[in-house]
Design a protein around this motif. Sequence first.
Motif, short mmCIF file in Angstrom:
data_model
loop_
_atom_site.label_atom_id
_atom_site.label_comp_id
_atom_site.label_asym_id
_atom_site.label_seq_id
_atom_site.Cartn_x
_atom_site.Cartn_y
_atom_site.Cartn_z
N LEU A 153 -6.47 -1.29 -1.04
CA LEU A 153 -7.19 -1.64 0.07
C LEU A 153 -8.83 -2.05 0.00
O LEU A 153 -9.28 -1.64 -0.78
CB LEU A 153 -7.14 0.03 0.80
CG LEU A 153 -5.71 0.13 1.32
CD1 LEU A 153 -5.70 1.69 1.60
CD2 LEU A 153 -5.46 -0.48 2.56
N ASN A 154 -9.04 -2.72 0.99
CA ASN A 154 -10.47 -3.20 0.90
C ASN A 154 -11.58 -2.02 0.71
O ASN A 154 -12.57 -2.30 0.14
CB ASN A 154 -10.70 -4.19 2.06
CG ASN A 154 -10.30 -5.40 2.16
OD1 ASN A 154 -10.28 -6.19 1.08
ND2 ASN A 154 -9.62 -5.98 3.17
N SER A 155 -11.02 -1.17 1.55
CA SER A 155 -12.15 0.12 1.51
C SER A 155 -12.20 0.92 0.22
O SER A 155 -12.79 2.00 0.06
CB SER A 155 -11.75 0.99 2.85
OG SER A 155 -10.28 1.28 2.81
N CYS A 156 -11.36 0.61 -0.60
CA CYS A 156 -11.20 1.66 -1.79
C CYS A 156 -12.12 1.46 -2.90
O CYS A 156 -12.27 1.89 -3.87
CB CYS A 156 -9.56 1.33 -2.67
SG CYS A 156 -8.48 2.17 -1.57
N ALA A 157 -13.07 0.56 -2.70
CA ALA A 157 -14.12 0.29 -3.69
C ALA A 157 -13.81 0.20 -5.27
O ALA A 157 -14.37 0.99 -5.91
CB ALA A 157 -15.09 1.31 -3.38
N GLN B 160 -6.37 -5.41 5.53
CA GLN B 160 -7.03 -4.53 4.88
C GLN B 160 -6.91 -4.74 3.39
O GLN B 160 -7.45 -3.82 2.70
CB GLN B 160 -7.14 -3.23 5.39
CG GLN B 160 -5.58 -2.72 5.37
CD GLN B 160 -5.17 -1.27 6.11
OE1 GLN B 160 -6.04 -0.36 5.92
NE2 GLN B 160 -4.04 -0.93 6.51
N TRP B 161 -5.89 -5.47 3.16
CA TRP B 161 -5.31 -5.61 1.45
C TRP B 161 -6.32 -6.56 0.76
O TRP B 161 -6.64 -7.60 1.51
CB TRP B 161 -4.14 -5.82 1.50
CG TRP B 161 -3.37 -4.72 2.13
CD1 TRP B 161 -2.80 -4.56 3.33
CD2 TRP B 161 -2.78 -3.52 1.56
NE1 TRP B 161 -2.07 -3.83 3.63
CE2 TRP B 161 -2.22 -2.67 2.47
CE3 TRP B 161 -3.39 -3.10 0.32
CZ2 TRP B 161 -1.62 -1.40 2.26
CZ3 TRP B 161 -2.80 -1.55 -0.12
CH2 TRP B 161 -2.05 -1.14 1.00
N THR B 162 -6.56 -6.29 -0.55
CA THR B 162 -7.15 -7.33 -1.43
C THR B 162 -6.46 -7.07 -2.91
O THR B 162 -5.62 -6.26 -3.08
CB THR B 162 -8.56 -7.07 -1.56
OG1 THR B 162 -9.31 -7.91 -2.27
CG2 THR B 162 -9.08 -5.71 -1.98
N GLY B 163 -7.15 -7.94 -3.93
CA GLY B 163 -6.65 -7.79 -5.05
C GLY B 163 -5.68 -8.93 -5.35
O GLY B 163 -5.35 -9.78 -4.68
N LEU B 164 -5.40 -9.20 -6.74
CA LEU B 164 -4.40 -10.42 -7.16
C LEU B 164 -3.39 -10.46 -6.74
O LEU B 164 -2.88 -11.44 -6.20
CB LEU B 164 -4.63 -10.28 -8.79
CG LEU B 164 -4.12 -11.58 -9.55
CD1 LEU B 164 -5.23 -12.50 -9.15
CD2 LEU B 164 -3.92 -11.17 -10.96
#
Length: 782
Positions: free
Chosen positions: A466-470, A457-461
């Motif tokens: 979290l993917n769901s944090c918009a 569920q994680w993203t970012g550099l």
Amino acid sequence: MISWQVDAEICRWTLLNPCGQTYGNPKIIPRIPFYYIQDSNIYQNIYDLSFDSCHSSGPDVVFQYSPTTDVNVSVSLLGPDTNFDTLLSVYDTVRQGNTTVLNRVACNDNSQSSIQSAIFLLPLIKNHTYMIMVDGWGGGGLFDFNVTISNSTTSVLNHAVVTTISVQPIQLTALRTDEYACTQWNSRSGCPSVALTMIPSGAYFWGTSSWSPCDQPCGGGIQHAVMQCYGSNYTQVDQAYCTDIQQLQLNQSCNMVACRSYSVFEGPWGECNQTCGGGIQSREVVCIDDLGNTAPSQTCSNFATFSNQRACNMQACSGYYWDVPSWNFCNAPCSGGKRFRDTICKQNGSVVDETFCSSSLAPVSESLCNTQPCQTYAWLVGPWSDCPVGCGYNNTRFVECVDGWGARADDSQCDVSKKPIESMDCQRPNVTCGNCMQNNCSGNGYCSGGQCVCSGQWTGLYCETLNSCAGLPSGYYKNGTVGCCPYHLVDIDQNCCLTSTAALTSDGLCCEGGQLDACGKCNGTAIFVDAQSMCCNTVRDEKGICCKSGILDECHICDGDSTSCATNITVTLIFDSELAIPHNDSSSWKPFMVAFIASVGSVLGLGDNALILSAVQLSSTYTSSCDDDDATPEGCLAMGTPQVKGTFDFSVLPIPMVELGSMVIKKADIADTLLSLTGVEQANFEVESVTNAQRAGICGNGMCENGERCDSSSKSVTLPGNTTCCLIDCPFVSSTCPIPLSGAGANKSCAGNGICLDASGQCSCFGTGVLIVGSAHWVGSP
């Protein structure tokens, strides 16, 4: 005199540390591009023709630079402020045993004008140490010193540098000129001149020579590059030769510093001088700027509405009561002395035994005084270096503990907990750097090919969101769970800030209400930060140090007794009608002058050498009450009475008649005492007025007093009109700090998110971020 500290990192010449005088004690160039302006006349002639042929009898100023890579540089004295016939030489230093040998690698005399020297495109070798010497033919003066980087093929021949140009034009808007130094607080009208930056395209070409004055004194302005016509040999020629050649329009931002604001500081009321029967309480009222430094009273528009005296203890004296005698002198000039006085019990004005008076109401007989430190220490902070394009680079800056004279001190002398950071990761827009190994992809992924591969569920550099944090950051909530933060702010521990008004404190923690004091404390009370980085909620003394009690004496000494500085006054006398001294015969007035000065000294309790008479003005008029309406003016005057007035300007020095004896030294007390004079043996008079009372520091007594603090032009900050100040007593010079022109912190010093270290004109930022003025945002918070 010109202020000699333009780049904050470079040492200042002082009596105790005349750095730059010899190659054994040079001025260290911390980085290039580098700009400096100074008057060489404060230096001595150390190196002349006996040293080598590139020297003469003028004073010498020595700089040192050690490149970290092989580099070509241009060294220039071609600025508009260079006003004497210069010599410029460069030496490579070689150690031979315990001896340093200087091998000359370049010399120039008057490169592009009749007096100004320059050495273009000089090759320097990595890790070598070079000495750059500025000399003059028969004398010295003001000089612009500029070192820039360039690329070319260079050879040294006959002590002159011959160059084959292959230079890329310098982008002037990116050239570091230390914008904070190019302000109205600096003696210069604009930013420093720059080296020639145009590639010759023919017999004649346009080149930059200097910057125009900034169009705004503070708050951000624009200045334009001034173009000059040059021949292909870099010789300045008439503008007509370049008429048909198109000029580039170059400009840059300037005066990117906060405009100062002013307010009135009211010190606490002092002790009433009577316990009954009506007395007077006094306090010091001063105008201060937004950094807490004292300022001229006229810069505060409402200053005249504040009173510095009031009546007190108006009840009648009855029975036994305490008298309030004067304090003795403070027994130490700094770092906290003590002063003492005797307590006196009275009845009906007569002294009685102290046992008759209530001990609980007795005035204190001992008090701390002169609490300002004898020696001050502060963090000297330089400007941030530029970030190269690419990854793996840091911004760096010079941070060093120095004493009040600017001399290097051990870090332990300064508050190490408040040491500004010296390095940070370069923050470059549109540059993605693969440093995932350093942060372990936030524990939410793994590093592959220099980039983070995020899991689940994680993203970012760096897999920090979290993917769901918009687009919002993720962080910890108070119950320990991890989730999307409600706003774009997380603290240093990755905790979510929970309100829209939240701000980061100086410790990098969330302050939900967003109310930070001057030290970055949540809901704190500090309104200033002093020169030693100490939080302050009162006022700073003339040294820039917080006066914790808020009690400045008339000399602007913290908890002082007002006896360290002088008092300037004007006394006007009206002589009686039987005056026998001719008003226009100066020799006849000398006996009166001597007697009058002695009388003034006696009533004030001053020694014979405590009064300096600086000016005397005598005038003679006629007064009449002519009632005859038909009388001519001449007739009225003939029936009138001659009246002679005398105006005397004094400087009153704090030298008592008897050693450690009492003396009258405060402004109001001097005026009240002198109004009681009625004459001397040579003439009777009445004192019409005592005016223009003003306290002024005594330069060289080791006390930093009213009027002695300097601005960057070596003029008094607090006493406008005084063209001199006293760097010997007051080495602290306040500088303004940078501002961004856009974003949430627009037009606020240090973007409102940091402390202005005005001893250096640099910011120490709250939280974990660092203010980048050029990009006008707060790095470190999303």
